[in-house]
Design an enzyme around this catalytic site. Structure first.
Site, PDB file in Angstrom:
ATOM      1  N   ASP A   1      25.730 -53.883 -20.618  1.00  0.00           N
ATOM      2  CA  ASP A   1      26.645 -53.814 -21.832  1.00  0.00           C
ATOM      3  C   ASP A   1      27.110 -52.048 -22.164  1.00  0.00           C
ATOM      4  O   ASP A   1      26.180 -51.441 -22.272  1.00  0.00           O
ATOM      5  CB  ASP A   1      26.193 -54.422 -22.985  1.00  0.00           C
ATOM      6  CG  ASP A   1      26.355 -55.989 -23.060  1.00  0.00           C
ATOM      7  OD1 ASP A   1      26.999 -56.434 -22.091  1.00  0.00           O
ATOM      8  OD2 ASP A   1      25.968 -56.589 -23.930  1.00  0.00           O
TER       9      ASP A   1
ATOM     10  N   ASP B   1      19.590 -57.028 -24.370  1.00  0.00           N
ATOM     11  CA  ASP B   1      20.396 -56.526 -23.272  1.00  0.00           C
ATOM     12  C   ASP B   1      19.401 -56.048 -22.257  1.00  0.00           C
ATOM     13  O   ASP B   1      18.149 -55.781 -22.362  1.00  0.00           O
ATOM     14  CB  ASP B   1      21.468 -55.629 -23.495  1.00  0.00           C
ATOM     15  CG  ASP B   1      22.355 -55.879 -24.542  1.00  0.00           C
ATOM     16  OD1 ASP B   1      22.829 -57.149 -24.546  1.00  0.00           O
ATOM     17  OD2 ASP B   1      22.993 -55.232 -24.989  1.00  0.00           O
TER      18      ASP B   1
ATOM     19  N   ARG C   1      32.415 -62.554 -18.542  1.00  0.00           N
ATOM     20  CA  ARG C   1      32.380 -60.952 -18.643  1.00  0.00           C
ATOM     21  C   ARG C   1      31.986 -60.278 -17.616  1.00  0.00           C
ATOM     22  O   ARG C   1      30.803 -59.410 -17.103  1.00  0.00           O
ATOM     23  CB  ARG C   1      31.434 -60.579 -19.857  1.00  0.00           C
ATOM     24  CG  ARG C   1      31.712 -61.331 -21.092  1.00  0.00           C
ATOM     25  CD  ARG C   1      30.621 -61.080 -22.135  1.00  0.00           C
ATOM     26  NE  ARG C   1      31.146 -61.611 -23.269  1.00  0.00           N
ATOM     27  CZ  ARG C   1      30.401 -61.719 -24.265  1.00  0.00           C
ATOM     28  NH1 ARG C   1      29.231 -60.743 -24.466  1.00  0.00           N
ATOM     29  NH2 ARG C   1      30.840 -62.012 -25.456  1.00  0.00           N
TER      30      ARG C   1
END
Length: 332
Positions: A171, A145, A224
């Site tokens: 995230d 990430d 997302r």
């Protein structure tokens, strides 16, 4: 044009709901929200955390390293050491730092990119930390990430650029709380911003995962933006969605998401309930602007927003966000 509403008026609409934190119905949630001028919309900001808005203002606020004298790092080893140090600090990143994996970020840190500062190949792991600010950095080609927030509170991710990474850009998961994600640009990327990592993690996540996403630019990304589990209320306002591929916002697993004053362009699925195997949450949509886009799916109620904020007129959001979102748009 920026408009404001009176806090007292909004409180009367919410009534005792605002004090108890109980759900706001779709009708009540459509009432004007509390607002105050000053979230930095469309203007160059300075490096001090004076423009913070949203959930990261709660729980005592987010100040990062505060007034600590800054240190400058220009290598992976120096950055790794500075991020993990126990003392409060302001860390200035200079040049391009190439690295791999996830670099641990400890509490009470401001990480601020100098002009052109780039993190290439790795990401930041803000884990079991509090009071962290990350601003004005370009993240690219990360192999996990770019920014992972878990078991952490009072975090502000602001004015960064993200592209071409492996997994999430930002995230947020595992009972994290009081987070603001603002004025970032994400491009050339698939899985953008996940909130809540697993359908089975409700025991940890319910009552947490309260995040504000505002004035972010999703430039041709896929999904997302965010995908939400459990958090309520999650506030998604004044973002620009340009050419989003799969979907914009998904509310799942009992989450409550307020989608407000956003600009959707060439985005067939702006927002919906449920996603994949995840059951639906609730979503209240108001005052959004659509250009060659679908109308979205909403339903249910969302808890009231406890903080004041300023709302740009939705039709102006594209120009406001594209002028100011991403790294290199604040004075350092």
């Amino acid at each position: 044009m920026r408009h404001t509403t009176n806090v007292r008026t909004a409180a009367l609409v919410a009534g005792v709901i605002a004090l108890t934190g109980t759900a706001v119905s779709g009708v009540a949630a459509a009432a004007p929200a509390p607002a105050v001028v000053g979230n930095g919309g469309g203007h160059t900001l300075n490096a001090a955390p004076t423009d913070l808005v949203g959930w990261a203002t709660q729980g005592g606020g987010t100040t990062g390293g505060g007034g600590t004298a800054p240190i400058t790092v220009n290598s992976a080893s120096a950055l790794t050491s500075a991020l993990s140090a126990s003392a409060a600090s302001v860390i200035r990143v200079s040049g391009t730092i190439s690295c791999s994996g996830m670099l641990k970020v400890a509490s009470n840190k401001t990480v601020l990119g100098n002009s052109g500062a780039t993190i290439s190949g790795c990401g930041f792991n803000i884990s079991q930390a509090s009071n962290v600010i990350v601003r004005n950095l370009t993240f690219r080609n990360w192999n996990d990430d770019a920014v992972n927030v878990q078991y952490s509170t009072r975090v502000w991710i602001d004015h960064n650029s993200f592209s071409n990474g492996k997994d999430g850009a930002v995230d947020i998961k595992r009972a994290s709380d009081y987070v603001t994600v603002s004025w970032n640009k994400v491009s050339s990327h698939d899985k953008t911003m996940l909130l809540g990592h697993d359908d089975g993690n409700g025991g940890e996540d319910r009552g947490h995962l309260r995040v504000t996403y505002h004035h972010n630019w999703f430039d041709g990304t896929n999904q997302r933006h965010p995908r939400v589990r459990f958090g309520n209320p999650v506030h998604v306002y004044n973002n620009f969605y340009g050419g989003v591929g799969s979907y914009g916002v998904a509310s799942t697993e009992g989450a409550g998401v307020l989608v407000e004053g956003n600009y959707f362009e060439n985005t067939k699925d702006p927002y919906h309930l449920g996603e994949g195997d995840s059951g639906p949450g609730t979503l209240v949509a108001r005052n959004n602007h659509f250009v060659n886009s679908g109308s979205g799916q909403s339903g249910g109620s969302v808890a009231s927003i406890p903080y004041s904020y300023s709302l740009d007129t939705a039709s102006n959001v594209k120009s406001v966000v594209t002028a100011s979102a991403g790294a290199g748009r604040i004075s350092v």
